[in-house]
Design an enzyme around this catalytic site. Structure first.
Site, PDB file in Angstrom:
ATOM      1  N   CYS A 160       0.843  -1.210   0.000  1.00  0.00           N
ATOM      2  CA  CYS A 160       0.000   0.000   0.000  1.00  0.00           C
ATOM      3  C   CYS A 160       0.874   1.255   0.000  1.00  0.00           C
ATOM      4  O   CYS A 160       1.485   1.602   1.018  1.00  0.00           O
ATOM      5  CB  CYS A 160      -0.923  -0.032   1.225  1.00  0.00           C
ATOM      6  SG  CYS A 160      -1.834   1.497   1.509  1.00  0.00           S
ATOM      7  N   CYS A 193      -0.066   3.979   2.500  1.00  0.00           N
ATOM      8  CA  CYS A 193       0.345   3.589   3.855  1.00  0.00           C
ATOM      9  C   CYS A 193       1.796   3.998   4.113  1.00  0.00           C
ATOM     10  O   CYS A 193       2.144   4.431   5.214  1.00  0.00           O
ATOM     11  CB  CYS A 193       0.208   2.079   4.046  1.00  0.00           C
ATOM     12  SG  CYS A 193      -1.471   1.436   3.883  1.00  0.00           S
TER      13      CYS A 193
END
Length: 321
Positions: free
Chosen positions: A79, A82
């Protein structure tokens, strides 16, 4: 993904008089019990940012939330947002110096927690205060918005639940804190290795589980247990039969799981991982969960830092999400 500000959306419910009173009383009781047991002292800076899994969630999040708000950062290696958000949260956790603790949760390895919190996309940030969960925000958010949300969270913790945070000892000996417990664990790990050398897989499994019951994060015991359990599963298998069944029944999840175990035990790591990733892709419900969980077990056999595990985690995430 556009940030969806969920800042303190649960505060109205959380602050309801009865719920707040009960939670505050429980938090005070927990803090008193911690003090009686000699806990609650100063913590090192490393305790402000922690990795949490399903096994340690009650201890590291629920129990800790009786002393300080715990912010949950749901993330994954693949991700990209993230990777932008997590360093900001980690820096703020250290800057706030004990006013909250940041608990990082890898969604790939902790699907149950992801489901329990109703996570639909990552990054997602929640908090637990005195055992009460509430959403903070989802997706990337500007730092001023994050700070405002954290300030509100800390205020709720103080006013509603009497949480004053942790005392941080900047001069604490980090190496001493991180050192594994001496004595009993060392003896149990040695007993497990001796059992493996003697071919007593059952004894080795019991010894490793004894260590993990006291120290769930013990990496040596996790690795040893995963290896011993794999050897125990394959020792009575007929390799030719297992491989033939897997070839004849590609949709039979248990046949694919058994073949993956044989692949890994025989050193064919990527074949084992690829077989189970493909099985997860083709299945659903309990079958998919069974294949996913066995794949996570096999990751433990190889170790989390192995690049083949990293690649397989990424492949697993793609078929899951």
């Amino acid at each position: 993904m556009q940030p969806r500000n969920m800042s303190m959306s649960g505060v109205v419910d959380l602050a309801a008089v009865k719920a707040a009173g009960e939670a505050k009383a429980k938090a005070e009781q927990t803090r008193a019990e911690t003090a009686r047991q000699g806990g609650g002292g100063a913590v090192p800076p490393s305790a402000l940012v922690i990795d949490v899994d399903e096994a340690g969630f009650e201890r590291d999040v629920l129990q800790r939330s009786a002393e300080v708000p715990v912010v949950l950062d749901f993330w994954a290696e693949w991700c990209e947002p993230c990777k932008q958000l997590s360093p900001v949260l980690e820096r703020l956790a250290r800057e706030y110096n004990g006013r909250f603790v940041l608990a990082k949760i890898d969604v790939e390895a902790n699907q149950m927690l992801m489901q329990q919190f109703g996570i639909q996309g990552i990054p997602a940030v929640f908090a637990v205060v005195a055992g009460q969960a509430l959403p903070l925000f989802q997706g990337l958010a500007p730092e001023p918005q994050i700070r405002e949300t954290l300030d509100q969270l800390i205020q709720v913790g103080e006013q509603r639940f009497g949480l004053t945070g942790l005392t941080v000892d900047a001069d604490a000996d980090e190496s001493a804190v991180a050192a594994p417990a001496p004595g009993p664990h060392d003896a149990a790990l040695e007993a497990a290795v001796d059992a493996l050398d003697a071919g007593d897989l059952g004894g080795a499994i019991r010894a490793y589980r004894n260590v993990l019951s006291d120290d769930p994060a013990n990496s040596e015991a996790k690795l040893g247990l995963a290896q011993a359990e794999l050897l125990s599963r394959v020792q009575e298998m007929d390799p030719q039969k297992v491989r033939q069944e897997a070839a004849d029944r590609p949709d039979d999840v248990q046949a694919q799981i058994a073949a993956a175990d044989l692949d890994l035990a025989g050193g064919h790591v990527q074949d084992a991982f690829g077989r189970l990733v493909e099985t997860v892709r083709r299945t659903a419900g309990e079958d998919r969960d069974a294949a996913r969980l066995r794949l996570l077990d096999l990751f433990e056999v190889i170790g989390p830092d192995d690049p083949r595990v990293t690649a397989a985690r990424t492949a697993l995430a793609r078929v899951l999400f």
